[in-house]
Design an enzyme around this catalytic site. Sequence first.
Site, short mmCIF file in Angstrom:
data_model
loop_
_atom_site.label_atom_id
_atom_site.label_comp_id
_atom_site.label_asym_id
_atom_site.label_seq_id
_atom_site.Cartn_x
_atom_site.Cartn_y
_atom_site.Cartn_z
N GLN A 172 0.85 -1.20 0.00
CA GLN A 172 0.00 0.00 0.00
C GLN A 172 0.89 1.25 0.00
O GLN A 172 0.39 2.36 -0.07
CB GLN A 172 -0.89 0.00 1.26
CG GLN A 172 -1.81 -1.20 1.34
CD GLN A 172 -2.46 -1.30 2.72
OE1 GLN A 172 -3.48 -0.69 2.98
NE2 GLN A 172 -1.86 -2.08 3.60
N ASP A 176 6.24 4.65 -1.47
CA ASP A 176 7.70 4.79 -1.57
C ASP A 176 8.25 3.63 -2.41
O ASP A 176 7.52 2.72 -2.78
CB ASP A 176 8.34 4.83 -0.17
CG ASP A 176 8.14 3.52 0.59
OD1 ASP A 176 8.56 2.46 0.09
OD2 ASP A 176 7.56 3.54 1.70
N HIS A 233 -1.62 1.20 -4.29
CA HIS A 233 -2.02 2.60 -4.11
C HIS A 233 -1.16 3.55 -4.95
O HIS A 233 -1.10 4.74 -4.67
CB HIS A 233 -1.94 2.99 -2.63
CG HIS A 233 -2.98 2.31 -1.78
ND1 HIS A 233 -2.98 2.34 -0.41
CD2 HIS A 233 -4.08 1.58 -2.12
CE1 HIS A 233 -4.01 1.64 0.06
NE2 HIS A 233 -4.69 1.17 -0.96
N CYS A 279 1.15 18.89 -19.95
CA CYS A 279 1.43 17.52 -20.41
C CYS A 279 2.10 17.62 -21.78
O CYS A 279 1.57 18.27 -22.68
CB CYS A 279 0.13 16.72 -20.52
SG CYS A 279 0.34 15.13 -21.34
N GLY A 323 2.90 -4.57 8.96
CA GLY A 323 2.90 -3.12 9.17
C GLY A 323 1.73 -2.38 8.57
O GLY A 323 1.89 -1.26 8.10
N ALA A 373 9.33 -4.71 12.53
CA ALA A 373 9.48 -5.56 11.34
C ALA A 373 10.95 -5.78 10.99
O ALA A 373 11.31 -6.83 10.44
CB ALA A 373 8.74 -4.93 10.16
N1 APR Z 1 7.08 -2.82 12.49
C1 APR Z 1 5.86 -3.38 12.37
N2 APR Z 1 4.72 -2.67 12.37
C2 APR Z 1 4.81 -1.35 12.51
C3 APR Z 1 6.05 -0.70 12.67
C4 APR Z 1 7.23 -1.49 12.65
N3 APR Z 1 8.45 -0.96 12.76
N4 APR Z 1 5.83 0.63 12.80
C5 APR Z 1 4.50 0.79 12.72
N5 APR Z 1 3.87 -0.39 12.56
C6 APR Z 1 2.43 -0.63 12.37
C7 APR Z 1 1.53 0.17 13.28
O1 APR Z 1 1.31 -0.50 14.50
C8 APR Z 1 0.25 0.27 12.44
O2 APR Z 1 -0.62 -0.83 12.70
O3 APR Z 1 2.12 -0.21 11.07
C9 APR Z 1 0.75 0.16 10.99
C10 APR Z 1 0.63 1.44 10.19
O4 APR Z 1 -0.73 1.71 9.99
P1 APR Z 1 -1.22 2.95 9.11
O5 APR Z 1 -0.50 4.17 9.53
O6 APR Z 1 -2.70 2.97 9.17
O7 APR Z 1 -0.71 2.59 7.62
P2 APR Z 1 -1.36 1.63 6.53
O8 APR Z 1 -2.09 0.51 7.16
O9 APR Z 1 -0.29 1.32 5.56
O10 APR Z 1 -2.41 2.60 5.85
C11 APR Z 1 -3.13 2.14 4.74
O11 APR Z 1 -4.08 4.30 4.45
O12 APR Z 1 -4.19 6.61 4.24
C12 APR Z 1 -3.99 5.44 3.62
O13 APR Z 1 -3.22 5.29 1.47
C13 APR Z 1 -2.76 5.30 2.79
O14 APR Z 1 -1.71 3.25 2.06
C14 APR Z 1 -2.21 3.94 3.18
C15 APR Z 1 -3.43 3.26 3.78
#
Ligand code: APR
Length: 241
Positions: free
Chosen positions: A94, A97, A112, A139, A179, A225
Site C-alpha cells: 500500500q 515509496d 495505491h 502535459c 505493518g 518488522a
Molecule cells: N514494524 C511493524 N509494524 C509497525 C512498525 C514497525 N516498525 N511501525 C509501525 N507499525 C504498524 C503500526 O502499529 C500500524 O498498525 O504499522 C501500521 C501502520 O498503519 P497505518 O499508519 O494505518 O498505515 P497503513 O495501514 O499502511 O495505511 C493504509 O491508508 O491513508 C492510507 O493510502 C494510505 O496506504 C495507506 C493506507
Amino acid sequence: MTITNKNIFILTGAGISSESGIKTFREKDGLWDNHKIEEVCTIEAFQKNPDKVNRFYNERKISFNRSEISPNKGHIALFELEKICKKDFLIVTQNIDSLHEKAGSKNLLHMHGSLESLYCMYCGNKIAYDFDLDSSYVCFKCKKPGNVRVDVVWFGEQPKYLDQIYKFLDKTEVFISIGTSNNVYPAAGFIDYILSRKEKILLYEFNLEETAKSGLFTESFKGYASETLPNFLELVSNGIY
Ligand code: APR
C-alpha cells in the site's frame, strides 16, 4: 514444513517503512494527525486546490529521496524470502515509496500507486518525474495544462491491479500481512476474502500492536518488522516455518 514450497502473498503497509524514516498514517503524530485527508488525498481536493495537493506530495517525494532513507532489514528479509521461494511469490504494497524495489524485490505491485510517476488525467500519458509538480505543468503529449497529477490512488478511487491481486489470492497458500493497521479497504479485506475460500491457509501478521484483524491470523509476530522479519526468515530457512 516449509512455506517456501507454497504460493506466498505478502501485504505491506506503512509500518514496514517507518524504521527507514518514513512516517506512518495513523500512529501518534502520523501523517493524518497533521493533514486532513479530504484536503490532500481526494480528487475533489485536487480540483479545488491542486497546488495544496501537489505541495503535499512534493514534500513527501523530497522526504523519500533524503539520502538517509534506505530499505531496512525488514524490506531486505522480504527480498531474501522471495529468492528462496520455490512457488509463486507476490508483494502487494500500500506504500507509495520505492523501498521494496530498492531492496531488490521483483514481484511487486503498488496497489495505491507510487511517487515515481505522474499521469495526465486528460490523455492518460504517464510521466516519470523528479521535480516539484505544480498546476501550471503542461502535459507534453496532449499539451494541456492542469490535468497532470501524482500517480497515487486517492480516497474514493479504485486501487490498482485488483484483477491480478484477487487472481493471486485465489491460489495463495501463505498470507503475510506486515505493518498495516488494516483500516483501509480493499487491502484490509484480503484476509476475509482468503478465509471465504474455506481452505487451510497459513496467515501470519507482523505488527507492533494488535490490529482490527489480528484475531483472524494463525499467528501474530509482535515487534519491529526490522527484527521480526529477519528472525522469521531464519526460521523459514531452517524449515521451522
Ligand atoms: N514494524 C511493524 N509494524 C509497525 C512498525 C514497525 N516498525 N511501525 C509501525 N507499525 C504498524 C503500526 O502499529 C500500524 O498498525 O504499522 C501500521 C501502520 O498503519 P497505518 O499508519 O494505518 O498505515 P497503513 O495501514 O499502511 O495505511 C493504509 O491508508 O491513508 C492510507 O493510502 C494510505 O496506504 C495507506 C493506507
